[in-house]
Motif scaffolding. Structure first.
Motif, PDB file in Angstrom:
ATOM      1  N   ALA A 126       0.823  -1.214   0.000  1.00  0.00           N
ATOM      2  CA  ALA A 126       0.000   0.000   0.000  1.00  0.00           C
ATOM      3  C   ALA A 126       0.853   1.258   0.000  1.00  0.00           C
ATOM      4  CB  ALA A 126      -0.935  -0.014   1.211  1.00  0.00           C
ATOM      5  N   ILE A 127       1.903   1.284   0.807  1.00  0.00           N
ATOM      6  CA  ILE A 127       2.780   2.459   0.882  1.00  0.00           C
ATOM      7  C   ILE A 127       3.493   2.679  -0.451  1.00  0.00           C
ATOM      8  CG2 ILE A 127       4.868   3.379   1.971  1.00  0.00           C
ATOM      9  CD1 ILE A 127       2.483   3.538   3.805  1.00  0.00           C
ATOM     10  N   LEU A 128       4.011   1.620  -1.032  1.00  0.00           N
ATOM     11  CA  LEU A 128       4.723   1.759  -2.308  1.00  0.00           C
ATOM     12  C   LEU A 128       3.782   2.139  -3.447  1.00  0.00           C
ATOM     13  CD1 LEU A 128       7.260  -1.164  -1.999  1.00  0.00           C
ATOM     14  CD2 LEU A 128       7.731   1.281  -1.880  1.00  0.00           C
ATOM     15  N   ALA A 129       2.551   1.624  -3.421  1.00  0.00           N
ATOM     16  CA  ALA A 129       1.582   1.995  -4.453  1.00  0.00           C
ATOM     17  C   ALA A 129       1.269   3.487  -4.369  1.00  0.00           C
ATOM     18  CB  ALA A 129       0.305   1.176  -4.307  1.00  0.00           C
ATOM     19  N   GLN A 130       1.157   4.022  -3.159  1.00  0.00           N
ATOM     20  CA  GLN A 130       0.901   5.456  -2.997  1.00  0.00           C
ATOM     21  C   GLN A 130       2.050   6.281  -3.563  1.00  0.00           C
ATOM     22  OE1 GLN A 130       0.250   5.981   1.179  1.00  0.00           O
ATOM     23  NE2 GLN A 130      -1.823   5.161   1.118  1.00  0.00           N
ATOM     24  N   SER A 131       3.261   5.788  -3.429  1.00  0.00           N
ATOM     25  CA  SER A 131       4.434   6.523  -3.911  1.00  0.00           C
ATOM     26  C   SER A 131       4.602   6.425  -5.419  1.00  0.00           C
ATOM     27  CB  SER A 131       5.704   5.987  -3.253  1.00  0.00           C
ATOM     28  OG  SER A 131       5.644   6.126  -1.872  1.00  0.00           O
ATOM     29  N   ALA A 132       4.181   5.316  -6.009  1.00  0.00           N
ATOM     30  CA  ALA A 132       4.479   5.062  -7.419  1.00  0.00           C
ATOM     31  C   ALA A 132       3.312   5.339  -8.359  1.00  0.00           C
ATOM     32  CB  ALA A 132       4.940   3.621  -7.596  1.00  0.00           C
ATOM     33  N   ASP A 133       2.080   5.263  -7.865  1.00  0.00           N
ATOM     34  CA  ASP A 133       0.915   5.425  -8.734  1.00  0.00           C
ATOM     35  C   ASP A 133       0.550   6.900  -8.833  1.00  0.00           C
ATOM     36  OD1 ASP A 133       0.944   2.710  -8.950  1.00  0.00           O
ATOM     37  OD2 ASP A 133      -0.741   2.368  -7.604  1.00  0.00           O
ATOM     38  N   ASP A 135      -1.120   8.305 -11.540  1.00  0.00           N
ATOM     39  CA  ASP A 135      -2.337   8.568 -12.300  1.00  0.00           C
ATOM     40  C   ASP A 135      -3.225   7.322 -12.264  1.00  0.00           C
ATOM     41  OD1 ASP A 135      -1.230   6.770 -14.161  1.00  0.00           O
ATOM     42  OD2 ASP A 135      -0.488   8.366 -15.444  1.00  0.00           O
ATOM     43  N   VAL A 136      -4.367   7.414 -12.906  1.00  0.00           N
ATOM     44  CA  VAL A 136      -5.343   6.331 -12.883  1.00  0.00           C
ATOM     45  C   VAL A 136      -4.788   5.065 -13.536  1.00  0.00           C
ATOM     46  CG1 VAL A 136      -7.642   5.634 -13.686  1.00  0.00           C
ATOM     47  CG2 VAL A 136      -7.270   7.941 -12.834  1.00  0.00           C
ATOM     48  N   MET A 137      -4.053   5.202 -14.631  1.00  0.00           N
ATOM     49  CA  MET A 137      -3.515   4.036 -15.334  1.00  0.00           C
ATOM     50  C   MET A 137      -2.548   3.256 -14.436  1.00  0.00           C
ATOM     51  SD  MET A 137      -3.485   2.043 -17.870  1.00  0.00           S
ATOM     52  CE  MET A 137      -4.199   2.833 -19.272  1.00  0.00           C
ATOM     53  N   GLY A 139      -2.464   3.289 -11.183  1.00  0.00           N
ATOM     54  CA  GLY A 139      -3.266   2.699 -10.111  1.00  0.00           C
ATOM     55  C   GLY A 139      -4.006   1.460 -10.565  1.00  0.00           C
ATOM     56  N   LEU A 140      -4.514   1.479 -11.798  1.00  0.00           N
ATOM     57  CA  LEU A 140      -5.227   0.328 -12.342  1.00  0.00           C
ATOM     58  C   LEU A 140      -4.285  -0.863 -12.550  1.00  0.00           C
ATOM     59  CD1 LEU A 140      -7.965  -0.661 -13.316  1.00  0.00           C
ATOM     60  CD2 LEU A 140      -7.393   0.201 -15.590  1.00  0.00           C
ATOM     61  N   VAL A 141      -3.094  -0.596 -13.054  1.00  0.00           N
ATOM     62  CA  VAL A 141      -2.108  -1.671 -13.231  1.00  0.00           C
ATOM     63  C   VAL A 141      -1.762  -2.285 -11.878  1.00  0.00           C
ATOM     64  CG1 VAL A 141       0.278  -2.182 -13.905  1.00  0.00           C
ATOM     65  CG2 VAL A 141      -1.161  -0.800 -15.398  1.00  0.00           C
ATOM     66  N   THR A 142      -1.564  -1.447 -10.867  1.00  0.00           N
ATOM     67  CA  THR A 142      -1.265  -1.943  -9.524  1.00  0.00           C
ATOM     68  C   THR A 142      -2.414  -2.791  -8.990  1.00  0.00           C
ATOM     69  OG1 THR A 142       0.144  -0.049  -9.040  1.00  0.00           O
ATOM     70  CG2 THR A 142      -0.720  -1.265  -7.149  1.00  0.00           C
ATOM     71  N   ALA A 143      -3.644  -2.314  -9.157  1.00  0.00           N
ATOM     72  CA  ALA A 143      -4.807  -3.045  -8.649  1.00  0.00           C
ATOM     73  C   ALA A 143      -4.965  -4.398  -9.350  1.00  0.00           C
ATOM     74  CB  ALA A 143      -6.062  -2.200  -8.827  1.00  0.00           C
ATOM     75  N   VAL A 144      -4.783  -4.420 -10.675  1.00  0.00           N
ATOM     76  CA  VAL A 144      -4.901  -5.672 -11.428  1.00  0.00           C
ATOM     77  C   VAL A 144      -3.804  -6.646 -10.992  1.00  0.00           C
ATOM     78  CG1 VAL A 144      -4.626  -6.700 -13.736  1.00  0.00           C
ATOM     79  CG2 VAL A 144      -6.099  -4.702 -13.415  1.00  0.00           C
ATOM     80  N   ALA A 145      -2.586  -6.152 -10.840  1.00  0.00           N
ATOM     81  CA  ALA A 145      -1.483  -7.031 -10.432  1.00  0.00           C
ATOM     82  C   ALA A 145      -1.702  -7.567  -9.015  1.00  0.00           C
ATOM     83  CB  ALA A 145      -0.155  -6.286 -10.516  1.00  0.00           C
ATOM     84  N   ALA A 146      -2.137  -6.712  -8.108  1.00  0.00           N
ATOM     85  CA  ALA A 146      -2.364  -7.159  -6.726  1.00  0.00           C
ATOM     86  C   ALA A 146      -3.498  -8.180  -6.667  1.00  0.00           C
ATOM     87  CB  ALA A 146      -2.676  -5.963  -5.833  1.00  0.00           C
ATOM     88  N   ALA A 147      -4.632  -7.851  -7.294  1.00  0.00           N
ATOM     89  CA  ALA A 147      -5.775  -8.769  -7.271  1.00  0.00           C
ATOM     90  C   ALA A 147      -5.435 -10.080  -7.975  1.00  0.00           C
ATOM     91  CB  ALA A 147      -6.978  -8.101  -7.925  1.00  0.00           C
ATOM     92  N   GLY A 148      -4.767  -9.970  -9.112  1.00  0.00           N
ATOM     93  CA  GLY A 148      -4.403 -11.179  -9.852  1.00  0.00           C
ATOM     94  C   GLY A 148      -3.448 -12.070  -9.074  1.00  0.00           C
ATOM     95  N   THR A 149      -2.491 -11.468  -8.407  1.00  0.00           N
ATOM     96  CA  THR A 149      -1.536 -12.248  -7.625  1.00  0.00           C
ATOM     97  C   THR A 149      -2.217 -12.927  -6.446  1.00  0.00           C
ATOM     98  OG1 THR A 149       0.254 -10.758  -8.256  1.00  0.00           O
ATOM     99  CG2 THR A 149       0.636 -12.145  -6.346  1.00  0.00           C
ATOM    100  N   ILE A 150      -3.099 -12.199  -5.781  1.00  0.00           N
ATOM    101  CA  ILE A 150      -3.758 -12.741  -4.588  1.00  0.00           C
ATOM    102  C   ILE A 150      -4.775 -13.821  -4.945  1.00  0.00           C
ATOM    103  CG2 ILE A 150      -5.362 -12.168  -2.708  1.00  0.00           C
ATOM    104  CD1 ILE A 150      -3.908  -9.405  -2.588  1.00  0.00           C
TER     105      ILE A 150
END
Length: 171
Positions: A126-133, A135-137, A139-150
């Motif tokens: 969560a902390i790294l996503a806040q630092s790296a995301d 824009d929306v794109m 954030g979407l890549v992060t969300a897809v990768a996190a959900a897909g991995t889990i």
């Protein structure tokens, strides 16, 4: 306090808190490094990404930060700081653990560390996503990768490739 001593203190303390691996301490590590003024959160997130993409142990963030801050001496200090204290403590506890392995209290303590380490790793993400995301794109890549991995239990390398393709197409 000199830069090398400060580096050692930061990474040594993170080493002793790294329940579940060095990645569980990344949010606090980032906070301390940024507070020192050595780099901003985005630069730290980039170094973390490099450390995770590189082959080898997942605690490569320490020597990379050390290198960025103080060159070769900083890299060595970061590596010794992140490895030394926890390796020493692990050795001592493993030696003592042989005597206490059958103790039910010891088993409950070990079982309690599992959810703690999972929570710390999720906080890192969560902390790294806040630092790296930015824009929306992203954030979407992060969300897809996190959900897909889990939820799919796929190898995270597939999501790394997915992120690289999305990044290349957005250039």
């Amino acid at each position: 306090m000199s830069t090398l001593i400060t580096l050692f203190v930061i990474f040594g303390s993170m080493s002793l808190l790294a329940i579940g691996g060095a990645n569980s301490t990344v949010p606090e590590m980032q906070r301390l490094i940024v507070a020192q003024g050595w780099m901003d959160a985005s630069q730290f997130a980039h170094l973390f990404a490099i450390s995770q993409a590189s082959p080898g142990p997942n605690m490569l963030i320490a020597p990379l930060v050390g290198w960025q801050v103080a060159g070769g001496a900083g890299a060595l200090t970061g590596l010794i700081g992140i490895c030394g204290p926890s390796c020493t403590l692990t050795y001592l506890l493993a030696r003592a653990g042989d005597r206490f392995n059958s103790n039910p209290y010891f088993a409950r303590v070990r079982a309690g560390l599992v959810p703690l380490s999972i929570g710390l790793v999720l906080a890192t993400g969560a902390i790294l996503a806040q630092s790296a995301d930015h824009d929306v794109m992203h954030g979407l890549v992060t969300a897809v990768a996190a959900a897909g991995t889990i939820w799919t239990m796929r190898n995270p390398l597939w999501f790394l490739i997915f992120g690289a393709v999305v990044g290349a197409l957005s250039l």
